[in-house]
Write a protein that holds these residues in place. Structure first.
Motif, PDB file in Angstrom:
ATOM      1  N   SER A 195       0.773  -0.674  -0.063  1.00  0.00           N
ATOM      2  CA  SER A 195       0.191   0.097  -0.388  1.00  0.00           C
ATOM      3  C   SER A 195       0.629   1.095   0.279  1.00  0.00           C
ATOM      4  N   GLY A 231      -4.210   1.683  -3.367  1.00  0.00           N
ATOM      5  CA  GLY A 231      -3.096   1.353  -2.499  1.00  0.00           C
ATOM      6  C   GLY A 231      -4.768   1.488  -1.053  1.00  0.00           C
ATOM      7  N   ARG A 241      -2.833   2.477   3.896  1.00  0.00           N
ATOM      8  CA  ARG A 241      -4.098   2.775   4.121  1.00  0.00           C
ATOM      9  C   ARG A 241      -4.236   4.650   3.901  1.00  0.00           C
TER      10      ARG A 241
END
Length: 73
Positions: A6, A39, A52
């Motif tokens: 991510s 992502g 995140r």
């Protein structure tokens, strides 16, 4: 591992978003948005929230820049 992926997608989209702040290069934000959304989605599956949150910040920057330019410029 998902958090690292991510963050990597967030860095890729940030590298695209930074030059897109220059006038007439705003189309690059449309290219960066899918990377940031992917992502953020992968980061949501991770046990930690760092990747995140980073992708959501990049997504917000790209969206604000697109709204300022009318979605095109």
């Amino acid at each position: 591992m998902l958090n690292l992926l991510s963050i990597l997608l967030g860095i890729i989209s940030l590298v695209i978003v930074i030059p897109s702040a220059i006038p007439l290069l705003g189309w690059g934000n449309w290219l960066a948005l899918p990377f940031a959304v992917a992502g953020a989605g992968i980061g949501a599956l991770s046990s930690t929230n760092g990747g995140r949150n980073f992708c959501l910040i990049v997504l917000a920057i790209a969206a604000i820049r697109l709204s300022l330019g009318g979605g095109i410029i």
